[in-house]
Design a protein around this motif. Structure first.
Motif, PDB file in Angstrom:
ATOM      1  N   LYS B  49      -6.580  56.217 -21.784  1.00  0.00           N
ATOM      2  CA  LYS B  49      -5.153  56.547 -21.776  1.00  0.00           C
ATOM      3  C   LYS B  49      -4.388  55.572 -20.883  1.00  0.00           C
ATOM      4  CE  LYS B  49      -4.213  60.290 -24.235  1.00  0.00           C
ATOM      5  NZ  LYS B  49      -4.756  61.556 -23.769  1.00  0.00           N
ATOM      6  N   HIS B  50      -4.951  55.337 -19.692  1.00  0.00           N
ATOM      7  CA  HIS B  50      -4.278  54.441 -18.761  1.00  0.00           C
ATOM      8  C   HIS B  50      -4.209  53.028 -19.312  1.00  0.00           C
ATOM      9  CE1 HIS B  50      -3.460  57.244 -15.627  1.00  0.00           C
ATOM     10  NE2 HIS B  50      -4.714  57.605 -15.491  1.00  0.00           N
ATOM     11  N   GLN B  51      -5.251  52.671 -20.016  1.00  0.00           N
ATOM     12  CA  GLN B  51      -5.236  51.344 -20.645  1.00  0.00           C
ATOM     13  C   GLN B  51      -4.077  51.251 -21.641  1.00  0.00           C
ATOM     14  OE1 GLN B  51      -7.781  48.733 -20.088  1.00  0.00           O
ATOM     15  NE2 GLN B  51      -6.014  47.662 -20.938  1.00  0.00           N
ATOM     16  N   ASN B  52      -3.896  52.309 -22.429  1.00  0.00           N
ATOM     17  CA  ASN B  52      -2.782  52.308 -23.383  1.00  0.00           C
ATOM     18  C   ASN B  52      -1.429  52.203 -22.665  1.00  0.00           C
ATOM     19  OD1 ASN B  52      -4.747  52.693 -25.263  1.00  0.00           O
ATOM     20  ND2 ASN B  52      -4.317  54.886 -25.578  1.00  0.00           N
ATOM     21  N   HIS B  53      -1.285  53.009 -21.620  1.00  0.00           N
ATOM     22  CA  HIS B  53      -0.027  52.978 -20.867  1.00  0.00           C
ATOM     23  C   HIS B  53       0.232  51.580 -20.317  1.00  0.00           C
ATOM     24  CE1 HIS B  53      -0.823  57.507 -19.990  1.00  0.00           C
ATOM     25  NE2 HIS B  53      -0.495  57.284 -21.246  1.00  0.00           N
ATOM     26  N   TYR B  54      -0.825  51.019 -19.767  1.00  0.00           N
ATOM     27  CA  TYR B  54      -0.726  49.682 -19.189  1.00  0.00           C
ATOM     28  C   TYR B  54      -0.246  48.687 -20.234  1.00  0.00           C
ATOM     29  CZ  TYR B  54      -2.469  45.416 -16.929  1.00  0.00           C
ATOM     30  OH  TYR B  54      -2.588  44.174 -16.370  1.00  0.00           O
ATOM     31  N   ASN B  55      -0.823  48.761 -21.433  1.00  0.00           N
ATOM     32  CA  ASN B  55      -0.403  47.838 -22.492  1.00  0.00           C
ATOM     33  C   ASN B  55       1.067  48.045 -22.855  1.00  0.00           C
ATOM     34  OD1 ASN B  55      -3.005  46.952 -22.521  1.00  0.00           O
ATOM     35  ND2 ASN B  55      -3.601  48.120 -24.343  1.00  0.00           N
ATOM     36  N   THR B  56       1.470  49.318 -22.958  1.00  0.00           N
ATOM     37  CA  THR B  56       2.877  49.615 -23.281  1.00  0.00           C
ATOM     38  C   THR B  56       3.809  48.998 -22.249  1.00  0.00           C
ATOM     39  OG1 THR B  56       2.111  51.719 -24.155  1.00  0.00           O
ATOM     40  CG2 THR B  56       4.473  51.479 -23.816  1.00  0.00           C
ATOM     41  N   LEU B  57       3.470  49.199 -20.968  1.00  0.00           N
ATOM     42  CA  LEU B  57       4.341  48.698 -19.907  1.00  0.00           C
ATOM     43  C   LEU B  57       4.408  47.171 -19.936  1.00  0.00           C
ATOM     44  CD1 LEU B  57       3.254  51.079 -17.020  1.00  0.00           C
ATOM     45  CD2 LEU B  57       5.301  51.226 -18.419  1.00  0.00           C
ATOM     46  N   ILE B  58       3.268  46.547 -20.118  1.00  0.00           N
ATOM     47  CA  ILE B  58       3.232  45.084 -20.176  1.00  0.00           C
ATOM     48  C   ILE B  58       4.100  44.573 -21.320  1.00  0.00           C
ATOM     49  CG2 ILE B  58       1.747  43.098 -20.685  1.00  0.00           C
ATOM     50  CD1 ILE B  58       1.077  43.900 -18.015  1.00  0.00           C
ATOM     51  N   ARG B  59       4.022  45.281 -22.451  1.00  0.00           N
ATOM     52  CA  ARG B  59       4.817  44.877 -23.604  1.00  0.00           C
ATOM     53  C   ARG B  59       6.314  44.943 -23.273  1.00  0.00           C
ATOM     54  NH1 ARG B  59       6.375  48.068 -27.399  1.00  0.00           N
ATOM     55  NH2 ARG B  59       4.884  49.706 -26.872  1.00  0.00           N
ATOM     56  N   HIS B  60       6.721  46.023 -22.600  1.00  0.00           N
ATOM     57  CA  HIS B  60       8.135  46.132 -22.207  1.00  0.00           C
ATOM     58  C   HIS B  60       8.532  44.987 -21.281  1.00  0.00           C
ATOM     59  CE1 HIS B  60       9.632  49.705 -24.080  1.00  0.00           C
ATOM     60  NE2 HIS B  60       8.555  50.383 -23.750  1.00  0.00           N
ATOM     61  N   LEU B  61       7.669  44.697 -20.318  1.00  0.00           N
ATOM     62  CA  LEU B  61       8.007  43.643 -19.364  1.00  0.00           C
ATOM     63  C   LEU B  61       8.159  42.309 -20.073  1.00  0.00           C
ATOM     64  CD1 LEU B  61       8.443  43.051 -16.379  1.00  0.00           C
ATOM     65  CD2 LEU B  61       6.045  42.457 -16.226  1.00  0.00           C
ATOM     66  N   ASN B  62       7.269  42.034 -21.011  1.00  0.00           N
ATOM     67  CA  ASN B  62       7.302  40.735 -21.673  1.00  0.00           C
ATOM     68  C   ASN B  62       8.494  40.577 -22.616  1.00  0.00           C
ATOM     69  OD1 ASN B  62       5.073  39.722 -20.411  1.00  0.00           O
ATOM     70  ND2 ASN B  62       3.643  40.482 -21.961  1.00  0.00           N
ATOM     71  N   SER B  63       8.936  41.673 -23.192  1.00  0.00           N
ATOM     72  CA  SER B  63      10.046  41.552 -24.130  1.00  0.00           C
ATOM     73  C   SER B  63      11.397  41.680 -23.443  1.00  0.00           C
ATOM     74  CB  SER B  63       9.927  42.604 -25.225  1.00  0.00           C
ATOM     75  OG  SER B  63      10.137  43.869 -24.656  1.00  0.00           O
ATOM     76  N   ALA B  64      11.389  41.789 -22.113  1.00  0.00           N
ATOM     77  CA  ALA B  64      12.650  42.066 -21.421  1.00  0.00           C
ATOM     78  C   ALA B  64      13.371  40.791 -21.043  1.00  0.00           C
ATOM     79  CB  ALA B  64      12.373  42.903 -20.175  1.00  0.00           C
ATOM     80  N   ARG B  65      14.677  40.931 -20.951  1.00  0.00           N
ATOM     81  CA  ARG B  65      15.475  39.880 -20.334  1.00  0.00           C
ATOM     82  C   ARG B  65      16.418  40.572 -19.353  1.00  0.00           C
ATOM     83  NH1 ARG B  65      20.029  38.621 -24.963  1.00  0.00           N
ATOM     84  NH2 ARG B  65      20.691  40.771 -25.140  1.00  0.00           N
ATOM     85  N   ALA B  66      17.085  39.766 -18.539  1.00  0.00           N
ATOM     86  CA  ALA B  66      17.978  40.363 -17.543  1.00  0.00           C
ATOM     87  C   ALA B  66      19.142  41.034 -18.249  1.00  0.00           C
ATOM     88  CB  ALA B  66      18.497  39.292 -16.595  1.00  0.00           C
ATOM     89  N   ALA B  67      19.547  42.162 -17.718  1.00  0.00           N
ATOM     90  CA  ALA B  67      20.650  42.898 -18.330  1.00  0.00           C
ATOM     91  C   ALA B  67      21.926  42.092 -18.256  1.00  0.00           C
ATOM     92  CB  ALA B  67      20.830  44.231 -17.620  1.00  0.00           C
ATOM     93  N   GLN B  68      22.736  42.186 -19.309  1.00  0.00           N
ATOM     94  CA  GLN B  68      24.086  41.611 -19.235  1.00  0.00           C
ATOM     95  C   GLN B  68      24.862  42.401 -18.204  1.00  0.00           C
ATOM     96  OE1 GLN B  68      24.469  38.785 -21.209  1.00  0.00           O
ATOM     97  NE2 GLN B  68      22.299  39.320 -21.285  1.00  0.00           N
ATOM     98  N   THR B  69      25.988  41.854 -17.799  1.00  0.00           N
ATOM     99  CA  THR B  69      26.736  42.523 -16.728  1.00  0.00           C
ATOM    100  C   THR B  69      26.871  43.995 -17.057  1.00  0.00           C
ATOM    101  OG1 THR B  69      28.205  40.809 -17.431  1.00  0.00           O
ATOM    102  CG2 THR B  69      28.379  41.550 -15.149  1.00  0.00           C
ATOM    103  N   PHE B  70      26.382  44.778 -16.149  1.00  0.00           N
ATOM    104  CA  PHE B  70      26.230  46.185 -16.463  1.00  0.00           C
ATOM    105  C   PHE B  70      27.401  46.956 -15.884  1.00  0.00           C
ATOM    106  CE2 PHE B  70      24.166  50.328 -16.376  1.00  0.00           C
ATOM    107  CZ  PHE B  70      23.643  50.340 -17.632  1.00  0.00           C
ATOM    108  N   THR B  71      28.531  46.891 -16.564  1.00  0.00           N
ATOM    109  CA  THR B  71      29.696  47.625 -16.055  1.00  0.00           C
ATOM    110  C   THR B  71      30.278  48.463 -17.180  1.00  0.00           C
ATOM    111  OG1 THR B  71      31.076  45.747 -16.593  1.00  0.00           O
ATOM    112  CG2 THR B  71      30.381  45.979 -14.306  1.00  0.00           C
ATOM    113  N   THR B  72      30.883  49.532 -16.799  1.00  0.00           N
ATOM    114  CA  THR B  72      31.639  50.328 -17.760  1.00  0.00           C
ATOM    115  C   THR B  72      33.091  50.268 -17.334  1.00  0.00           C
ATOM    116  OG1 THR B  72      31.198  52.253 -16.418  1.00  0.00           O
ATOM    117  CG2 THR B  72      29.797  51.905 -18.318  1.00  0.00           C
ATOM    118  N   THR B  73      33.971  50.317 -18.305  1.00  0.00           N
ATOM    119  CA  THR B  73      35.391  50.282 -17.942  1.00  0.00           C
ATOM    120  C   THR B  73      35.789  51.626 -17.378  1.00  0.00           C
ATOM    121  OG1 THR B  73      35.635  50.502 -20.306  1.00  0.00           O
ATOM    122  CG2 THR B  73      36.448  48.457 -19.288  1.00  0.00           C
ATOM    123  N   GLN B  74      36.268  51.570 -16.170  1.00  0.00           N
ATOM    124  CA  GLN B  74      36.660  52.781 -15.461  1.00  0.00           C
ATOM    125  C   GLN B  74      38.155  52.951 -15.651  1.00  0.00           C
ATOM    126  OE1 GLN B  74      33.884  53.706 -13.549  1.00  0.00           O
ATOM    127  NE2 GLN B  74      34.659  55.749 -13.201  1.00  0.00           N
TER     128      GLN B  74
END
Lengths: 242, 88
Positions: B49-74
């Motif tokens: 199970k942990h191996q599966n979780h580990y793979n899932t997390l790694i996949r998320h990390l690899n497909s990630a990029r930095a968030a665009q400016t994270f603001t909402t119009t107030q």
């Protein structure tokens, strides 16, 4: 290093419990939907893992939590049930106030109005000095007009009109238990839920209102000089404060 | 698909990957160490199970990029109607 099976299982379940906590945090902090979904399903898996280990330990007799003390259990049941009974009536009043269907004069639904730095209840009358000739108070009168019409029937009722309305309503004074006044029992510092005088219909001869007078007596003494000031005394005080 | 990642998500993701790594090692070792067959079995399952979780997390990390400016119009602060009415 030699681990017995029991130690292994114990370390498994403890580290599994810690991991549950960190995944809870991870779910709470996730703003990305797909990461969050995966975190939630992983968290669910981790709970299952921990339970699997727990079952093994439980079968082996390695996991022996203390049973709840019967006396403590009874006490807790009593406390919670008492509190629940109290809260049921509180919540009932709250929902009535929010629906506005019954208890038209209950204070819980009464909006307040800001005048200077003071917050007033919305019932017009003597405690604003009864003066409607200043532009300030005229503006306030027109703003509360609608509500006052609902409540009292006319924006500036005569004392007898107001008495008729107030005493005629079942929900207003007689039905309020004293504890319900507790929160708004400050006199002249705002909230005027419980102001003496004209807004109660001027009647100080009902038992309920007498009891309220005595409750706020101390404060009223400080502020007004006597627990039951005459209208002129009160106006003088209000004018001083303004 | 690329995923926008906030700074905090990145930290959390890193933490969880490290922990899963540790858990995989731990449960695999325990599965070898223990003589209790049922415990051995559970440890193997959990390690997987942990191996599966580990793979899932790694996949998320690899497909990630930095968030665009994270603001909402107030919406600009506006006084409530009540405040507006009673400003004298």
């Amino acid at each position: 290093m030699f681990f017995q099976d029991r130690d292994i299982a114990l370390d498994c379940i403890n580290s599994q419990k810690l991991l549950n906590n960190t995944y809870t945090y991870a779910v709470s902090e996730a703003s990305n939907a797909s990461i969050r979904n995966d975190m939630v399903s992983i968290l669910n898996d981790e709970f299952n893992n921990q339970y699997m280990i727990f079952e093994v330990m439980n079968r082996r007799g390695w996991y022996k939590p203390f049973a709840a003390n019967q006396q403590d259990l009874n006490n807790a049941k009593n406390d919670v049930n008492n509190l629940n009974n109290q809260m049921q009536s509180v919540w009932k009043n709250m929902s009535q106030g929010m629906q506005g269907i019954s208890n038209q004069y209950s204070f819980t639904q009464t909006p307040t109005y800001q005048y200077g730095n003071q917050t007033y209840g919305d019932r017009p009358g003597q405690d604003w000095g009864g003066a409607t000739n200043s532009s300030v108070e005229k503006a306030m009168w027109s703003n509360i007009g609608n509500y006052a019409n609902q409540e009292i029937g006319s924006v500036n009722p005569s004392p007898s009109e107001k008495n008729a309305n107030l005493t005629g309503s079942a929900g207003y004074a007689a039905n309020q238990s004293q504890s319900q006044y507790g929160a708004s029992q400050t006199y002249r510092t705002q909230n005027y839920g419980d102001r003496p005088g004209q807004d109660w219909g001027g009647a100080t001869n009902s038992n309920v209102e007498k009891a309220m007078w005595s409750n706020i007596g101390n404060y009223a003494n400080q502020e007004v000089g006597s627990a039951n000031p005459s209208p002129s005394e009160r106006n003088a005080n209000l004018n001083n404060q303004r | 698909m690329q995923e926008n990642l906030t700074e905090r998500e990145l930290l959390v993701l890193q933490d969880q990957i490290m922990q899963e790594m540790c858990m995989i090692t731990k449960f695999s070792n325990y599965a070898e160490m223990t003589s209790d067959p049922e415990l051995k079995n559970v440890c193997r399952q959990v390690a997987q199970k942990h191996q599966n979780h580990y793979n899932t997390l790694i996949r998320h990390l690899n497909s990630a990029r930095a968030a665009q400016t994270f603001t909402t119009t107030q919406p600009a602060y506006t006084a409530t109607q009540a405040q507006y009415n009673y400003q004298f």
